[in-house]
Enzyme design. Structure first.
Site, PDB file in Angstrom:
ATOM      1  N   GLY A 114      29.870 -49.145  46.011  1.00  0.00           N
ATOM      2  CA  GLY A 114      31.001 -48.761  45.181  1.00  0.00           C
ATOM      3  C   GLY A 114      31.586 -47.475  45.715  1.00  0.00           C
ATOM      4  O   GLY A 114      31.017 -46.833  46.600  1.00  0.00           O
ATOM      5  N   GLY A 171      31.875 -44.064  46.208  1.00  0.00           N
ATOM      6  CA  GLY A 171      31.040 -42.915  45.913  1.00  0.00           C
ATOM      7  C   GLY A 171      31.769 -41.599  45.958  1.00  0.00           C
ATOM      8  O   GLY A 171      31.304 -40.602  45.386  1.00  0.00           O
ATOM      9  N   ARG A 172      32.914 -41.547  46.646  1.00  0.00           N
ATOM     10  CA  ARG A 172      33.697 -40.304  46.671  1.00  0.00           C
ATOM     11  C   ARG A 172      35.194 -40.594  46.723  1.00  0.00           C
ATOM     12  O   ARG A 172      35.973 -39.826  47.257  1.00  0.00           O
ATOM     13  CB  ARG A 172      33.286 -39.415  47.842  1.00  0.00           C
ATOM     14  CG  ARG A 172      33.467 -40.023  49.222  1.00  0.00           C
ATOM     15  CD  ARG A 172      33.243 -38.958  50.279  1.00  0.00           C
ATOM     16  NE  ARG A 172      33.407 -39.503  51.616  1.00  0.00           N
ATOM     17  CZ  ARG A 172      33.558 -38.755  52.691  1.00  0.00           C
ATOM     18  NH1 ARG A 172      33.590 -37.447  52.586  1.00  0.00           N
ATOM     19  NH2 ARG A 172      33.681 -39.308  53.883  1.00  0.00           N
ATOM     20  N   LYS A 231      40.317 -39.029  47.715  1.00  0.00           N
ATOM     21  CA  LYS A 231      39.066 -39.118  48.453  1.00  0.00           C
ATOM     22  C   LYS A 231      38.484 -37.714  48.564  1.00  0.00           C
ATOM     23  O   LYS A 231      39.173 -36.783  49.001  1.00  0.00           O
ATOM     24  CB  LYS A 231      39.297 -39.699  49.855  1.00  0.00           C
ATOM     25  CG  LYS A 231      38.015 -39.944  50.650  1.00  0.00           C
ATOM     26  CD  LYS A 231      38.324 -40.668  51.956  1.00  0.00           C
ATOM     27  CE  LYS A 231      37.049 -40.965  52.742  1.00  0.00           C
ATOM     28  NZ  LYS A 231      37.328 -41.712  53.987  1.00  0.00           N
ATOM     29  N   ASP A 257      27.306 -36.035  46.476  1.00  0.00           N
ATOM     30  CA  ASP A 257      28.144 -35.124  45.691  1.00  0.00           C
ATOM     31  C   ASP A 257      29.580 -35.609  45.535  1.00  0.00           C
ATOM     32  O   ASP A 257      30.362 -35.044  44.778  1.00  0.00           O
ATOM     33  CB  ASP A 257      28.125 -33.713  46.290  1.00  0.00           C
ATOM     34  CG  ASP A 257      28.642 -33.661  47.734  1.00  0.00           C
ATOM     35  OD1 ASP A 257      29.304 -34.628  48.180  1.00  0.00           O
ATOM     36  OD2 ASP A 257      28.390 -32.646  48.415  1.00  0.00           O
ATOM     37  N   ARG A 292      45.365 -40.829  49.589  1.00  0.00           N
ATOM     38  CA  ARG A 292      45.645 -41.921  50.525  1.00  0.00           C
ATOM     39  C   ARG A 292      46.225 -43.116  49.780  1.00  0.00           C
ATOM     40  O   ARG A 292      46.044 -43.265  48.563  1.00  0.00           O
ATOM     41  CB  ARG A 292      44.381 -42.317  51.278  1.00  0.00           C
ATOM     42  CG  ARG A 292      43.241 -42.782  50.392  1.00  0.00           C
ATOM     43  CD  ARG A 292      41.997 -43.124  51.197  1.00  0.00           C
ATOM     44  NE  ARG A 292      40.950 -43.655  50.327  1.00  0.00           N
ATOM     45  CZ  ARG A 292      39.822 -44.191  50.764  1.00  0.00           C
ATOM     46  NH1 ARG A 292      39.574 -44.263  52.062  1.00  0.00           N
ATOM     47  NH2 ARG A 292      38.913 -44.655  49.919  1.00  0.00           N
ATOM     48  N   ARG A 320      38.336 -55.588  49.149  1.00  0.00           N
ATOM     49  CA  ARG A 320      37.567 -55.718  50.383  1.00  0.00           C
ATOM     50  C   ARG A 320      36.771 -57.017  50.388  1.00  0.00           C
ATOM     51  O   ARG A 320      36.548 -57.634  49.337  1.00  0.00           O
ATOM     52  CB  ARG A 320      36.578 -54.558  50.504  1.00  0.00           C
ATOM     53  CG  ARG A 320      37.155 -53.183  50.193  1.00  0.00           C
ATOM     54  CD  ARG A 320      36.076 -52.235  49.696  1.00  0.00           C
ATOM     55  NE  ARG A 320      36.652 -50.988  49.186  1.00  0.00           N
ATOM     56  CZ  ARG A 320      36.696 -49.844  49.855  1.00  0.00           C
ATOM     57  NH1 ARG A 320      36.176 -49.786  51.061  1.00  0.00           N
ATOM     58  NH2 ARG A 320      37.237 -48.781  49.324  1.00  0.00           N
ATOM     59  N   ASP A 352      32.241 -53.828  53.692  1.00  0.00           N
ATOM     60  CA  ASP A 352      32.956 -53.083  52.651  1.00  0.00           C
ATOM     61  C   ASP A 352      34.127 -52.294  53.220  1.00  0.00           C
ATOM     62  O   ASP A 352      34.890 -51.690  52.458  1.00  0.00           O
ATOM     63  CB  ASP A 352      32.000 -52.147  51.899  1.00  0.00           C
ATOM     64  CG  ASP A 352      31.211 -51.245  52.834  1.00  0.00           C
ATOM     65  OD1 ASP A 352      30.360 -51.773  53.562  1.00  0.00           O
ATOM     66  OD2 ASP A 352      31.445 -50.020  52.840  1.00  0.00           O
ATOM     67  N   ASN A 353      34.283 -52.309  54.544  1.00  0.00           N
ATOM     68  CA  ASN A 353      35.430 -51.653  55.176  1.00  0.00           C
ATOM     69  C   ASN A 353      36.420 -52.646  55.756  1.00  0.00           C
ATOM     70  O   ASN A 353      37.270 -52.279  56.568  1.00  0.00           O
ATOM     71  CB  ASN A 353      34.952 -50.702  56.279  1.00  0.00           C
ATOM     72  CG  ASN A 353      34.208 -49.512  55.725  1.00  0.00           C
ATOM     73  OD1 ASN A 353      34.451 -49.087  54.609  1.00  0.00           O
ATOM     74  ND2 ASN A 353      33.281 -48.979  56.497  1.00  0.00           N
TER      75      ASN A 353
END
Length: 472
Positions: free
Chosen positions: A77, A79-80, A100, A112, A163, A170, A239-240
Site C-alpha cells: 500500500g 507507505g509515503r 509523496k 516514517d 505528482r 496498478r 506494484d509499479n
C-alpha cells in the site's frame, strides 16, 4: 477536486492525514503543468503544496495494493504517498493529484512515510524529462521543503513532491483484490478501471478480456519507448506497473550512457533482475500476473479463462517488437518498411556494444554530422554497416531531408545524464537551485539540438560504476 477512487469498497484505501510541515518553502513549481490541469497558479502556496492545507474537495487517502517485489509476493500500500483527489482538467481528463513524502499512512509498515529533498528532486527531473521525450509518465507539479528533518544514513532536509497521473491503478491493485478472494470487489475494481481508462469497451460482452488486451498493448508500447531512449526503471515490481500505461515510481532509475543490455544501476538489484535487457521480459511476466487476477472475470470455466488470457498475453511480444522496430526505423530515418530493417538495427546495436558506444550520442551523431563524431565511426565494422544503412535509405521514396527530419524528432540530443542529475541535486541540497533550473530548462526540449545543450550531451568521465537508491 473530487475522489472517484474512494467510491470503491473501503478495503482498497485508508484515510490519511499529511504530516504538518513546520516551515514549508516551494523550491520547484511546474507552472505549465498547473495551467494545463486548470489550477490557479497563485493559489498554489507552500501550505497547499506541502499538505498543511487541503484543496477544496480533497479526500486524502492512501491506496492499498499488493505486488511482486523482485519476484516475491507481498501485500502493500502507499507507505509515503497520499492521494488528495482527482482534478478534472479543461480538456475533460481526470487526473490524480497526490503528495509523496508527506508522512506515514496505514500502509507504512514501520516507515516514517517521509522523503528527503534529493530523491524528490530526482523524480521531478526524470519524470519531466520523460514527458518531454514523449514517453507516457506521471508528472511532477512541485517540490516543497518541509522544514522537517528526515533520518536516513544521515539527517537530511525533508521535502514533499506533488505528482500527477491519469491514475495510480496498478497491476498490484488487482493482485490485492485477487488475494482477498472477494469476487464482488475484484469485479468492481475492474469495472472502475474500464470506466476510468477504457470507457469505449464498457458495453462489450468481453470487456474484461479487452481490458487485459488494452493494458498489454499500452505496456508493450511503453517498454519499447523506454528501450529506444536507454531508460532503465530499476524497480519493475508489479506494484509499479500501471493500468494506464504510464511510467511511475522514479526511485533507482537512470539513463544508460554506454550501450550494454546488462546495464543495471539500482543498488538493491544485486542479481540484475531489472537490467536494461530484461525489461521487456519482466513487463511480460508482470502482465501474466495481471492476467491471473482477471481469470474469474474472463470465463466461469477456468480452462477457458486461461486460454483467453494466454491468447492476450501472446500479443505482448508482437506489439513490443512492432513498436520497437518502428521506433528504430524512425531513429535511422527509415520512413517505410523493408524485411531487413530489424537485422540492420540489431547489427548496429551489436557494433555499439562491442565499441562501448554511448547510446544517445551514437544516434545524435548519425542525425547531425556537424556534431562531434565518435572515434569508433572510423572502424571497419561501422563503416560496413553505414554503407548498408545509406543504401537502405536510398531505396525509399522519402528525400534525405525528410529522413533526417524524422531522425531529429526521434533521437534526443540530451537525456538526464546521471552525473548532471547528481550535480544538480548536490547543488540544490547546498542551497543553489540555479544548476537544477538550468538542467530542467535544457531537458525540456530534448530534440532541439541547440547550442546550449552541447555541454549536457557529454557522458561522465568517471570510471566508477553509477549506483542509484530508492530514497526510503
Amino acid at each position: 477536486m473530487n475522489n472517484s477512487y474512494s467510491q470503491l469498497p473501503e478495503v482498497f484505501f485508508a484515510e490519511a492525514t499529511p504530516e504538518e510541515a513546520t516551515s514549508p518553502k516551494v523550491v520547484l513549481l511546474n507552472k505549465g503543468l498547473a495551467e494545463s490541469l486548470g489550477l490557479e497558479v497563485e493559489e498554489l502556496n507552500p501550505e497547499v503544496l506541502c499538505g498543511n492545507e487541503l484543496p477544496e474537495g480533497a479526500a486524502p487517502i492512501a491506496q492499498a495494493y499488493a505486488g511482486h517485489q523482485f519476484g516475491n509476493f507481498t501485500m502493500l500500500g502507499d507507505g509515503r504517498a497520499i492521494l488528495l483527489g482527482e482534478q478534472l482538467t479543461p480538456s475533460g481528463d481526470r487526473v490524480d493529484i497526490g503528495l509523496k513524502g508527506s508522512g506515514p499512512t496505514a500502509f507504512s509498515r514501520g516507515g516514517d512515510g517521509l522523503a528527503a529533498l534529493g530523491p524528490m528532486l530526482r523524480e521531478y527531473i526524470i519524470s519531466e524529462a520523460m514527458h518531454a521525450l514523449g514517453i507516457p509518465t506521471s508528472r511532477s507539479l512541485s517540490v516543497t521543503l518541509t522544514g522537517n528533518d528526515v533520518h536516513r544514513e544521515n539527517i537530511l532536509p525533508g521535502a514533499v513532491l506533488v505528482r500527477t497521473a491519469s491514475s495510480y491503478l496498478r497491476v498490484g491493485t488487482f493482485q490485492y483484490a485477487a488475494a482477498r478472494q472477494v469476487p464482488e470487489d475484484l469485479k468492481e475494481l475492474a469495472d472502475y478501471a474500464i470506466e476510468r481508462h477504457f470507457p469505449d469497451i464498457a458495453s462489450q460482452d468481453n470487456s474484461y478480456e479487452l481490458l487485459l488486451g488494452n493494458v498489454i498493448e499500452r505496456q508493450a508500447a511503453l517498454l519499447a519507448k523506454w528501450q529506444l531512449v536507454g531508460f532503465i526503471h530499476g524497480v519493475m515490481n508489479t506494484d509499479n506497473m500501471t493500468i494506464s500505461g504510464e511510467t511511475i515510481d522514479y526511485g533507482p532509475c537512470a539513463f544508460m550512457d554506454v550501450y550494454d543490455p546488462a546495464t543495471v544501476f539500482s543498488s538493491i538489484d544485486v542479481n540484475g533482475r531489472y537490467k536494461y535487457g530484461n525489461q521487456p521480459g519482466i513487463a511480460s511476466w508482470n502482465l501474466a500476473r495481471f492476467a491471473e487476477t482477471l481469470l474469474p472475470l474472463l470465463d466461469e470455466n477456468q480452462d477457458e479463462a486461461i486460454q483467453i488470457a494466454e491468447k492476450q498475453l501472446a500479443r505482448f511480444g508482437n506489439v513490443f517488437e512492432r513498436e520497437w522496430l518502428n521506433g528504430m526505423r524512425a531513429k535511422l530515418g527509415l520512413l517505410d518498411e523493408q524485411p531487413l530493417d530489424e537485422a540492420l538495427s540489431k547489427e548496429l546495436l551489436l557494433i555499439m556494444k562491442d565499441a562501448q558506444a554511448d547510446f544517445t550520442n551514437t544516434f545524435r551523431a548519425l542525425t547531425d554530422e556537424n556534431v562531434e563524431q565518435p572515434v569508433w565511426f572510423s572502424e571497419d565494422a561501422f563503416c560496413e554497416w553505414k554503407k548498408k544503412w545509406e543504401t537502405r535509405r536510398k531505396q525509399q521514396t522519402a528525400t534525405i531531408e525528410e529522413s533526417y527530419e524524422i531522425m531529429r524528432l526521434s533521437n534526443p540530443s540530451v537525456i538526464p545524464r546521471n552525473h548532471r542529475v547528481e550535480e544538480a541535486i548536490e547543488a540544490a541540497e547546498n542551497g543553489d537551485f540555479s544548476v537544477l533550473h538550468k538542467l530542467n530548462q535544457v531537458l525540456a526540449s530534448p530534440y532541439s539540438y541547440s547550442e546550449e545543450q552541447v555541454d549536457y550531451t557529454k557522458p561522465t568521465d568517471s570510471s566508477a560504476p553509477y549506483r542509484t537508491y530508492c530514497g526510503t
